[in-house]
Design an enzyme around this catalytic site. Structure first.
Site, PDB file in Angstrom:
ATOM      1  N   THR A  31      -2.271  -3.046  -3.755  1.00 20.16           N
ATOM      2  CA  THR A  31      -1.208  -3.262  -2.756  1.00 20.16           C
ATOM      3  C   THR A  31      -0.896  -3.670  -1.618  1.00 20.16           C
ATOM      4  O   THR A  31      -1.472  -2.647  -0.936  1.00 20.16           O
ATOM      5  CB  THR A  31       0.028  -2.260  -3.644  1.00 20.16           C
ATOM      6  OG1 THR A  31       0.148  -0.967  -3.299  1.00 20.16           O
ATOM      7  CG2 THR A  31      -0.088  -2.142  -5.279  1.00 20.16           C
ATOM      8  N   ASP A  32      -0.349  -4.001  -1.327  1.00 18.12           N
ATOM      9  CA  ASP A  32       0.779  -4.762   0.447  1.00 18.12           C
ATOM     10  C   ASP A  32       1.710  -2.905   0.365  1.00 18.12           C
ATOM     11  O   ASP A  32       1.416  -2.102   0.160  1.00 18.12           O
ATOM     12  CB  ASP A  32       1.211  -5.885   0.712  1.00 18.12           C
ATOM     13  CG  ASP A  32       1.810  -5.734  -0.477  1.00 18.12           C
ATOM     14  OD1 ASP A  32       3.065  -5.149  -0.580  1.00 18.12           O
ATOM     15  OD2 ASP A  32       2.368  -7.554   0.144  1.00 18.12           O
ATOM     16  N   PHE A  33       1.714  -2.597   1.994  1.00 16.18           N
ATOM     17  CA  PHE A  33       3.087  -2.088   2.132  1.00 16.18           C
ATOM     18  C   PHE A  33       4.238  -2.221   1.343  1.00 16.18           C
ATOM     19  O   PHE A  33       4.713  -0.665   1.079  1.00 16.18           O
ATOM     20  CB  PHE A  33       4.020  -2.378   3.219  1.00 16.18           C
ATOM     21  CG  PHE A  33       4.471  -3.494   4.126  1.00 16.18           C
ATOM     22  CD1 PHE A  33       5.773  -3.492   3.936  1.00 16.18           C
ATOM     23  CD2 PHE A  33       3.734  -4.926   4.538  1.00 16.18           C
ATOM     24  CE1 PHE A  33       6.322  -4.728   4.374  1.00 16.18           C
ATOM     25  CE2 PHE A  33       4.235  -5.908   4.110  1.00 16.18           C
ATOM     26  CZ  PHE A  33       5.525  -6.344   4.712  1.00 16.18           C
ATOM     27  N   SER A  34       4.622  -3.027   0.838  1.00 15.61           N
ATOM     28  CA  SER A  34       5.603  -3.428  -0.189  1.00 15.61           C
ATOM     29  C   SER A  34       5.549  -2.639  -2.052  1.00 15.61           C
ATOM     30  O   SER A  34       6.078  -2.396  -2.630  1.00 15.61           O
ATOM     31  CB  SER A  34       5.733  -4.478  -0.483  1.00 15.61           C
ATOM     32  OG  SER A  34       5.619  -5.224  -0.331  1.00 15.61           O
TER      33      SER A  34
END
Length: 152
Positions: A31-34
Site C-alpha cells: 500500500t501507499d501512505f493512505s
C-alpha cells in the site's frame, strides 16, 4: 523446499474450468501512505497469478531457464492493458483470476481480473511470449496449449 517440489495447491491457487484462481492478502508493503494498494503492486498480484497458473499446469520458470526442454527459454510480457475500477486496501483478501484467451505462435494472450469477493477491482489483458536466451521468439509448445486453454 526447492522451487520444483510439489507445493500445496492452496499456496499456488487452483486450476479451474476457465483457467486459474489465486487468493492473496493485501499487506502493508503493498500500500501507499493512505492504506490503498499502490498502482504498480497490481502488476505483482497479476504476475503471481500467471506464474502459479504456469506452475500448476506443469511449466516451471526455473526448468525453462535451465534448458530442461532443450534450449534455455524465458517468458516476457510484450504488452499489458490495465483498467483500474476500484481500490484494494490493506488487509483485503483478493482473488486473482487468470484465463487464456488465445495461443498463437510464440505468444499467449491472457485475461486477468482482481476481485474482492464478487467486486471487480482491476482487469488486465496480457500478451506474453516465449523467447530464447538470445531473445528470439520460440513457438508455444503444442502440449502446453491444452493445459492453458479453458476447459469450458
Amino acid at each position: 523446499m526447492s522451487a520444483n517440489e510439489t507445493i500445496p495447491a492452496g499456496l499456488s491457487g487452483e486450476l479451474t474450468d476457465y483457467g486459474h484462481r489465486l487468493v492473496a492478502r493485501v499487506y502493508y508493503a503493498d500500500t501507499d501512505f493512505s492504506g490503498v494498494v499502490y498502482h504498480a503492486r497490481y502488476l505483482e498480484f497479476f504476475e503471481r497469478g500467471r506464474s502459479d497458473f504456469l506452475r500448476l499446469a506443469g511449466v516451471h520458470h526455473t526448468e525453462l531457464a535451465d534448458g530442461k526442454h532443450g534450449e534455455k527459454l524465458v517468458w516476457v510480457v510484450k504488452r499489458m492493458e490495465i483498467d483500474f475500477r476500484a481500490p484494494a486496501r490493506i488487509d483485503d483478501i483478493l482473488i486473482v483470476e487468470t484465463r487464456t484467451e488465445k495461443v498463437s505462435g510464440a505468444r499467449i494472450f491472457m485475461a486477468q481480473q482482481l476481485k474482492r469477493g464478487e467486486e471487480l477491482l482491476v482487469e488486465a489483458k496480457v500478451e506474453a511470449a516465449i523467447i530464447s536466451e538470445s531473445g528470439r521468439p520460440r513457438r508455444f509448445p503444442r502440449e502446453w496449449v491444452a493445459a492453458f486453454m479453458p476447459r469450458s
